[in-house]
Scaffold this motif. Structure first.
Motif, short mmCIF file in Angstrom:
data_model
loop_
_atom_site.label_atom_id
_atom_site.label_comp_id
_atom_site.label_asym_id
_atom_site.label_seq_id
_atom_site.Cartn_x
_atom_site.Cartn_y
_atom_site.Cartn_z
N ASN A 106 70.44 89.14 24.25
CA ASN A 106 70.21 87.75 23.87
C ASN A 106 69.56 86.93 24.98
O ASN A 106 69.57 85.70 24.93
CB ASN A 106 71.52 87.09 23.44
N LEU A 107 68.99 87.63 25.96
CA LEU A 107 68.32 86.96 27.08
C LEU A 107 66.88 87.43 27.20
O LEU A 107 66.54 88.55 26.83
CB LEU A 107 69.04 87.28 28.40
N LEU A 108 66.05 86.56 27.75
CA LEU A 108 64.72 86.93 28.20
C LEU A 108 64.64 86.62 29.69
O LEU A 108 65.21 85.63 30.16
CB LEU A 108 63.64 86.13 27.46
N THR A 109 63.97 87.47 30.44
CA THR A 109 63.81 87.24 31.88
C THR A 109 62.34 86.96 32.20
O THR A 109 61.45 87.18 31.38
CB THR A 109 64.25 88.47 32.70
N ASP A 110 62.12 86.48 33.42
CA ASP A 110 60.75 86.31 33.88
C ASP A 110 60.17 87.68 34.23
O ASP A 110 60.85 88.70 34.17
CB ASP A 110 60.69 85.35 35.06
#
Length: 234
Positions: A106-110
């Motif tokens: 449920n996360l997006l990273t750079d």
């Protein structure tokens, strides 16, 4: 066929690097999210929800789904201690609506894997102790290293850089980590029994949660007993 509801730039949350800077950044992002949600309310926030860590003791009827006998007993002991000693103390902590599922999915990273670029899937939101947000998020990251408490410390520091934490919130965070691990062990085992055709997907994080629970439960009990002894001496 693809149905696009919305789109956020970023890399999958699994690309978050297993190092202190990334853990601190995730803790800070969780704090920023909770700060933004602080005045949000909704009639469904107080619904009964099995994935609410405050309701962890309600999983007791599902323990039979856990195949390993030793784990069933360990989980039962934990839920009893949690119900008797942790749950009453949670009521005095700051409460609000939280995301409740800041897992890698449920996360997006750079691009560098060192910062959170986006948060997905708000379907598990619930009214809970604010500190449960960081405990739940940490429970997933702590399985990625052989120094799980270092992960938790970094994430707490990141969170506290946005929202100050009391000593009691910090003290009870590990209880909540273990509660989420217990949920990942029990609820997934129960659902896998209900939906055997989807067993592999449902149990995808079961083994990692079990290993971390096994590693943490002994030190947690020792620490709880030490605090109880110290309190009794005064």
């Amino acid at each position: 066929r693809v149905r696009a509801y919305s789109f956020l730039e970023g890399e999958p949350g699994s690309a978050l690097r297993a190092e202190p800077a990334a853990w601190t950044a995730l803790g800070r992002a969780a704090g920023e999210l909770d700060a933004a949600l602080a005045d949000f309310s909704h009639p469904a926030a107080g619904r009964r929800f099995l994935w609410n860590v405050c309701e962890a003791p309600s999983m007791r009827p599902l323990l039979d789904a856990v195949e390993d006998r030793d784990h069933r007993h360990a989980l039962g002991d934990f839920l009893d201690l949690y119900a008797g000693h942790t749950a009453p103390r949670l009521q005095g902590l700051p409460q609000q609506i939280i995301h409740n599922d800041l897992s890698a999915s449920n996360l997006l990273t750079d691009a560098g894997g060192l910062a959170v670029a986006g948060v997905l899937d708000f379907g598990d939101m619930v009214q809970a102790p604010r500190i449960a947000e960081i405990a739940i998020a940490a429970s997933y990251q702590m399985t990625q290293t052989d120094a799980p408490m270092r992960v938790l410390d970094c994430m707490l520091d990141g969170y506290a850089s946005v929202l100050a934490l009391s000593a009691q919130e910090r003290e009870l965070t590990l209880d909540l980590v273990l509660a989420r691990l217990a949920q990942r062990m029990v609820i997934t085992a129960w659902r896998a029994r209900q939906f055997p055709g989807n067993r592999d997907y449902i149990l995808r994080s079961h083994a990692a949660a079990t290993r971390l629970f096994d590693a943490l439960i002994g030190p947690w009990k020792d620490g709880r007993d030490a605090r109880a002894s110290a309190s009794a001496s005064f």
